[in-house]
Scaffold this active site. Structure first.
Site, PDB file in Angstrom:
ATOM      1  N   ARG A  90      60.922  45.427 -39.873  1.00 48.51           N
ATOM      2  CA  ARG A  90      61.057  44.185 -39.115  1.00 48.51           C
ATOM      3  C   ARG A  90      60.393  43.037 -39.854  1.00 48.51           C
ATOM      4  O   ARG A  90      59.245  43.136 -40.282  1.00 48.51           O
ATOM      5  CB  ARG A  90      60.403  44.346 -37.735  1.00 48.51           C
ATOM      6  N   ARG A  99      67.319  41.051 -35.943  1.00 47.36           N
ATOM      7  CA  ARG A  99      66.226  41.952 -36.301  1.00 47.36           C
ATOM      8  C   ARG A  99      66.716  43.388 -36.395  1.00 47.36           C
ATOM      9  O   ARG A  99      67.628  43.790 -35.697  1.00 47.36           O
ATOM     10  CB  ARG A  99      65.085  41.843 -35.309  1.00 47.36           C
ATOM     11  N   ASP A 102      63.114  45.750 -32.484  1.00 47.18           N
ATOM     12  CA  ASP A 102      62.218  44.988 -31.637  1.00 47.18           C
ATOM     13  C   ASP A 102      61.679  45.966 -30.605  1.00 47.18           C
ATOM     14  O   ASP A 102      62.448  46.733 -30.024  1.00 47.18           O
ATOM     15  CB  ASP A 102      62.988  43.857 -30.942  1.00 47.18           C
ATOM     16  N   ASP A 104      59.302  45.866 -27.256  1.00 46.86           N
ATOM     17  CA  ASP A 104      58.559  45.045 -26.292  1.00 46.86           C
ATOM     18  C   ASP A 104      57.917  45.933 -25.240  1.00 46.86           C
ATOM     19  O   ASP A 104      58.569  46.829 -24.693  1.00 46.86           O
ATOM     20  CB  ASP A 104      59.491  44.062 -25.579  1.00 46.86           C
TER      21      ASP A 104
END
Length: 168
Positions: A90, A99, A102, A104
């Site tokens: 990344r 990307r 990711d 989160d």
């Protein structure tokens, strides 16, 4: 004499996503690294394909929700998730940009955490984003959002987001 102390475990709910490279392989590799570095992966959703959100002139994303049982703190989980993103290639350029991966942190047990410029849990925009809520509702329908006091499934059913999210 040593006392046995029970380790405290929390369930971290993470959303994985990516729209570059072999999207499915990147998500699988991220799940393996989460399991190796953060804790036992106890559930993961189907794959969901979603048009890009925020910055729309880019390829569609694959998203997947993951539940990890961990004895780490939320900040430790976040830091390790960011290191896994880097390990998988990344590069952070544009907010909401393309990307490879990711990761989160969406929920961390029933905790509410606000560390400015570092971490907000629950994720402050989760209840507005179908690409977060649909995969999360698949693996955690009865989990209660610690601020809104509603179940994930209830929030998902009432979400007002026109973005198409397709379960694969």
């Amino acid at each position: 004499m040593m006392l046995n102390q029970a380790l405290e475990y929390s369930t971290a709910y993470l959303l994985l996503g990516g729209n570059l490279g072999n999207r499915e392989a990147n998500l699988k590799q991220a799940i393996q690294l989460l399991n190796d570095k953060i804790g036992k992966v106890i559930a993961f959703s189907s794959l969901y394909e979603t048009a890009a959100w925020g910055k729309t002139d880019q390829p569609a994303f694959l998203n997947q929700a993951v539940a990890v049982q961990t004895n780490l703190s939320a900040v430790e989980v976040l830091d390790l998730a960011l290191s896994i993103e880097q390990e998988l290639g990344r590069v952070r350029k544009d907010k909401w940009g393309e990307r490879l991966i990711d990761i989160d942190l969406i929920l961390f047990g029933d905790q509410v955490i606000n560390i400015p410029d570092k971490l907000q849990v629950p994720h402050p925009h989760m209840q507005h984003r179908k690409f977060v809520m649909e995969p999360l509702a698949e693996i955690a329908p009865d989990v209660v959002h610690p601020v809104l006091g509603e179940t994930i499934l209830s929030i998902c059913r009432n979400i007002n987001d026109p973005l198409e999210v397709k379960r694969l």
